[in-house]
Enzyme design. Structure first.
Site, PDB file in Angstrom:
ATOM      1  N   ASP A 121     -24.583  28.993  30.554  1.00  0.00           N
ATOM      2  CA  ASP A 121     -24.647  30.442  30.719  1.00  0.00           C
ATOM      3  C   ASP A 121     -23.926  30.829  32.015  1.00  0.00           C
ATOM      4  OD1 ASP A 121     -25.266  33.076  30.373  1.00  0.00           O
ATOM      5  OD2 ASP A 121     -27.416  32.877  30.768  1.00  0.00           O
TER       6      ASP A 121
ATOM      7  N   ASP B   4     -20.201  34.828  27.176  1.00  0.00           N
ATOM      8  CA  ASP B   4     -20.544  34.120  28.411  1.00  0.00           C
ATOM      9  C   ASP B   4     -21.628  33.058  28.253  1.00  0.00           C
ATOM     10  OD1 ASP B   4     -22.599  35.907  27.932  1.00  0.00           O
ATOM     11  OD2 ASP B   4     -22.840  36.474  30.029  1.00  0.00           O
ATOM     12  N   GLU B   5     -21.944  32.661  27.036  1.00  0.00           N
ATOM     13  CA  GLU B   5     -22.924  31.588  26.883  1.00  0.00           C
ATOM     14  C   GLU B   5     -22.698  30.843  25.577  1.00  0.00           C
ATOM     15  OE1 GLU B   5     -27.042  32.679  26.140  1.00  0.00           O
ATOM     16  OE2 GLU B   5     -26.435  34.733  25.654  1.00  0.00           O
TER      17      GLU B   5
END
Length: 416
Positions: free
Chosen positions: A22, A116-117
């Site tokens: 993350d 983003d993860e």
């Protein structure tokens, strides 16, 4: 480490082989890379107007209580000196693509959850999972200048919880502490979960939390020990079993690699509610042009057109239509979006509108429709516009007018 270090013959998830990666304050981190003078200041990416919301906040801003999805006005009250920046989703997608490429250099089993993860399955790798986590952090930091947190566990739920615990704490002077990589050791899952608040369970929102608190459940350990039949009677059978399994560290979901986007969409929130088909139709033209441009850039086209409408009272509806052939033309997309809009009563006021396309396929497999064959010039125009934007920037040429079903309803204007 490269993907060649991965043994493709081993596909079964082994203990402790799930990673959740993350990024830290991703949008803000990307913005600060190109505006380093903002480093160390409370910064937020999002809408700065009275109707805007925070999409991402720096750790300096978080120290004042600013968080994602918070109304911008509330963020300014908490932190009057906060710096708001508009989002640049094309840039974020570009950086995200490179980061996902880094993750895939460690294992082909990467499941992106958002820009983003992602989850990774490293069961076939020749290095210990925790070591891989540290290598990922180092490579992302070295190549992209962005920090990330990694959770390591035997199952997805615990890996995601681990990445949360690996993150630093927000302070007015920036992030502080944080292990970077947090492992939930195999065999210690229940001991780790037991004292944690029940709100850490996926799916436990405010309403469910209130129901659980009323029957004396405050920790995950108490939830794990609570009779399943009673729990199902309180929150429903499916939800109860889901929560009960997670509380007992049972999460059989595998990491499923995603090789292509399922849909492409774009939406806009207005400073004031719009009440007419004409005003909203004009917005749909610009949104359709943006989505179509992204479709062509990705080399895909889609068959199902979707519009999303959020009214002033925050109630949200969608309308969709599946076409006979896939499209990547802003003209066709805008016409279909306006047709869908025509079935909606917008008089109460619309706060947000969005356009999306799903059922994507590779452009090389796209079959021309009869309409395509009869109006090929629009494809030439679309691609000419793409070339101009590639060379001079996306703002140099913009859509103008409203798509009313024919070429004269939509045009482009040169920006000075």
């Amino acid at each position: 480490m490269t993907v060649e270090d991965f043994s493709s013959g081993s596909r079964q998830t082994q203990s402790g082989s799930i990673l959740h990666v993350d990024m830290d304050a991703f949008f803000v981190s990307v913005e600060i890379l190109r505006r380093p003078e903002l480093r160390g200041l409370p910064v937020a990416v999002g809408g700065s107007g009275s109707r805007g919301v925070v999409a991402s906040a720096s750790y300096e801003a978080r120290a004042y209580g600013v968080s994602s999805a918070m109304p911008s006005g509330q963020a300014r009250r908490l932190c009057p000196e906060i710096v708001f920046l508009p989002g640049d989703h094309e840039l974020y997608s570009e950086v995200s693509g490179r980061i996902m490429g880094i993750l895939r250099s460690f294992t082909p089993l990467v499941e992106p959850l958002s820009v983003d993860e992602a989850f990774l399955d490293v069961s076939g790798a020749h290095r210990p999972p925790v070591e891989i986590g540290h290598l990922i952090r180092k490579q992302v930091r070295t190549e992209e200048g962005i920090n990330c947190a990694v959770g390591v566990a035997a199952v997805k739920f615990l890996a995601k919880l681990g990445s949360k615990l690996a993150k630093p704490e927000p302070t007015p002077s920036g992030p502080s502490g944080g292990a970077g990589v947090f492992e939930v050791p195999v065999g210690e899952e229940l001991a780790f979960l037991s004292p944690r608040p029940v709100s850490d369970i996926w799916g436990v929102g405010p309403a469910t939390l209130a129901h659980l608190n009323r029957v004396g459940i405050a920790t995950i350990g108490e939830l794990a020990d609570f009779p399943l039949e009673r729990l199902e009677g309180i929150v429903g059978k499916a939800h109860g079993r889901h929560m009960h399994n997670l509380a007992n560290a049972i999460d059989p979901r595998p990491v499923i690699p995603e090789t292509a986007a399922k849909s492409i969409s774009h939406e806009k929130t207005f400073a004031r509610d719009l009440h007419t088909q004409e005003d909203l139709g004009a917005e749909l033209v610009a949104l359709s042009d943006s989505v179509a441009s992204r479709l062509r850039a990705a080399g895909v086209a889609g068959r199902t057109v979707i519009i999303k409408i959020r009214f002033g009272d925050f109630s949200t509806i969608t309308r969709s239509h599946t076409l006979a052939s896939s499209v990547d033309s802003g003209v066709v997309l805008a016409r279909e979006a306006k047709r869908l809009l025509g079935s909606v009563d917008v008089a109460p006021g619309v706060r947000l509108i969005g356009v999306g396309v799903s059922d994507l396929e590779d452009h090389g497999q796209r079959q021309l429709s009869l309409e395509d064959a009869s109006t090929p010039s629009w494809h030439d125009v679309d691609r000419a516009v793409d070339r101009i934007r590639d060379r001079f920037g996306s703002e140099v040429i913009q859509t103008g007018g409203a798509a009313d079903g024919g070429p004269r309803g939509m045009g482009w204007s040169r920006q000075k």
